[in-house]
Scaffold this motif. Structure first.
Motif, short mmCIF file in Angstrom:
data_model
loop_
_atom_site.label_atom_id
_atom_site.label_comp_id
_atom_site.label_asym_id
_atom_site.label_seq_id
_atom_site.Cartn_x
_atom_site.Cartn_y
_atom_site.Cartn_z
N PRO A 1 1.08 84.17 -18.75
CA PRO A 1 -0.16 83.46 -19.08
C PRO A 1 0.03 82.68 -20.39
CG PRO A 1 -0.38 85.77 -19.64
CD PRO A 1 0.95 85.63 -18.98
N ALA A 2 0.82 81.63 -20.32
CA ALA A 2 1.20 80.89 -21.54
C ALA A 2 1.37 79.42 -21.23
CB ALA A 2 2.49 81.46 -22.12
N VAL A 3 1.17 78.60 -22.25
CA VAL A 3 1.45 77.17 -22.22
C VAL A 3 2.35 76.86 -23.40
CG1 VAL A 3 0.50 74.83 -22.32
CG2 VAL A 3 -0.77 76.64 -21.14
N THR A 4 3.38 76.07 -23.19
CA THR A 4 4.31 75.72 -24.27
C THR A 4 4.33 74.21 -24.49
OG1 THR A 4 6.14 75.68 -22.69
CG2 THR A 4 5.81 77.71 -23.93
N SER A 5 4.66 73.83 -25.72
CA SER A 5 4.89 72.42 -26.02
C SER A 5 6.39 72.19 -26.09
CB SER A 5 4.22 72.03 -27.34
OG SER A 5 4.85 72.69 -28.42
N VAL A 6 6.81 71.00 -25.69
CA VAL A 6 8.21 70.60 -25.77
C VAL A 6 8.27 69.27 -26.50
CG1 VAL A 6 10.30 70.04 -24.48
CG2 VAL A 6 8.73 71.78 -23.60
N SER A 7 8.96 69.24 -27.64
CA SER A 7 9.06 68.02 -28.43
C SER A 7 10.14 67.11 -27.86
CB SER A 7 9.38 68.36 -29.88
OG SER A 7 10.73 68.79 -30.00
N ASP A 8 10.19 65.89 -28.37
CA ASP A 8 11.24 64.95 -27.95
C ASP A 8 12.63 65.47 -28.29
OD1 ASP A 8 9.65 63.07 -26.74
OD2 ASP A 8 9.36 61.88 -28.56
N ALA A 9 12.72 66.37 -29.25
CA ALA A 9 14.00 66.95 -29.64
C ALA A 9 14.32 68.22 -28.86
CB ALA A 9 14.01 67.26 -31.14
#
Length: 350
Positions: free
Chosen positions: A63-71
């Motif tokens: 039950p999670a959401v993650t962010s992914v940067s351009d790096a």
């Protein structure tokens, strides 16, 4: 006498340089690929958050959401301790006006839709958790940015639910065109929704007011094979992905009929699609890490890859060549005019 002074040369040369700089991105631009690892998360859907300048990825594992940067930096955005450990947030929608994140909650019974306040500190505060009206298998969610209402598809129930700003859920549509279940869904600014069916490949147009739905005829066929996720570009065309392929589908008559504008193989399994800056299409791709069985923790790798459409590239080349041609034409015209000016001045001196 000198043909012209440096200051007179400066303006046309600067203009030519500017045109070359404008043309260069169209003539040569590398494809953007972000590789990352996410053990245990099983990333699924993909969004681009322009305000935060990062991608958002749903999870089939937690039950999670993650962010992914351009790096390729992965950070937790939502980690909801109140949800059961076996729950997951496989599909997401972004409400940019109100800075809310909508997430399908799968796994527990009943299935739910959750909303999180992106203006709150991480992990973001939950605004509501709404059970869907009947036993179902929720697949995807889309948001009407004007009204703030969310629309949730069922993978097997032939129904679309509507959840309003306050978190009140209701059955929105039970049209016969939805039978067999739906996968991805997207809201179109002109007052309707586009959803896809994986089993049939159908693209379904759904009226956002009354829920009436019908299949879109695509290139004389019933649909696009393996369609799982859909996102709308700024020009109104739709990016449709599923399996190992990504397509751009366009319509000139308000999605009565449509055609496949371009198609690409993605080199893995496409699990989600997002549109960035109105036109760029990014696909979430899952692939087995070399040297791993894929069954161990971390055995799968993921990448967010920009699609390089051949027909779009053709258009970019045309724009670049036109700019170069205009710059060269202006420079030659300027040289011709300056030559005439020098001759006239020499005649006056004589």
């Amino acid at each position: 006498m000198a043909a012209c002074s440096p200051p007179k040369l400066l303006a046309p040369l600067l203009l030519l340089l500017l045109l070359l700089l404008l043309a260069s991105p169209a003539l040569a631009r590398s494809r953007h690929v972000v590789a990352f690892r996410a053990p245990g998360l099983r990333p699924s859907s993909l969004l681009w958050d322009s305000a935060a300048q990062h991608f958002l990825v749903g999870s089939r594992g937690r039950p999670a959401v993650t962010s992914v940067s351009d790096a390729g930096v992965v950070e937790a955005v939502v980690s909801d301790p109140d949800l059961p450990a076996d729950a997951s947030l496989p599909s997401l929608a972004l409400d940019p006006t109100r800075r809310r994140l909508l997430a399908v909650v799968a796994g527990p019974s009943p299935a739910c839709l959750a909303a999180y306040d992106l203006r709150s500190p991480r992990p973001h505060r939950r605004l509501f958790l709404t059970p869907l009206p009947e036993p179902a298998d929720p697949a995807a969610v889309a948001i009407d940015p004007a009204m703030g209402a969310a629309f949730v598809t069922s993978a097997s129930g032939g129904v679309i639910w509507r959840v309003d700003l306050q978190g009140e859920a209701s059955v929105f549509s039970r049209s016969e065109a939805l039978s067999g279940g739906l996968a991805g869904i997207a809201h179109v600014r002109k007052g309707y929704l586009l959803a896809v069916q994986t089993a049939t490949g159908n693209v379904i147009k759904v009226d956002a007011e009354d829920g009436k739905a019908r299949a879109v005829l695509i290139g004389g066929k019933n649909g696009v094979a393996g369609a799982e996720a859909i996102a709308i570009r700024g020009d109104g065309s739709a990016a449709v992905v599923g399996g190992s392929a990504a397509r751009i589908v366009t319509s000139d008559d308000g999605w009565g009929e449509a055609g496949v504008y371009d198609k690409l193989a993605v080199g893995g399994r496409a699990g989600g699609v997002a549109v960035r800056e109105g036109r760029k299409v990014y696909v979430l791709i899952e692939e087995e890490v070399e040297g791993s069985s894929g069954k161990e923790e971390g055995g799968w790798g993921y990448r967010v890859e920009e699609m390089e459409w051949e027909r779009d590239r053709e258009g970019e080349w045309v724009v670049g060549l036109v700019l170069l041609g205009l710059g060269l034409a202006y420079f030659l015209y300027w040289r011709f005019q300056m030559g005439r000016l020098v001759k006239d001045m020499n005649k006056k001196r004589l």
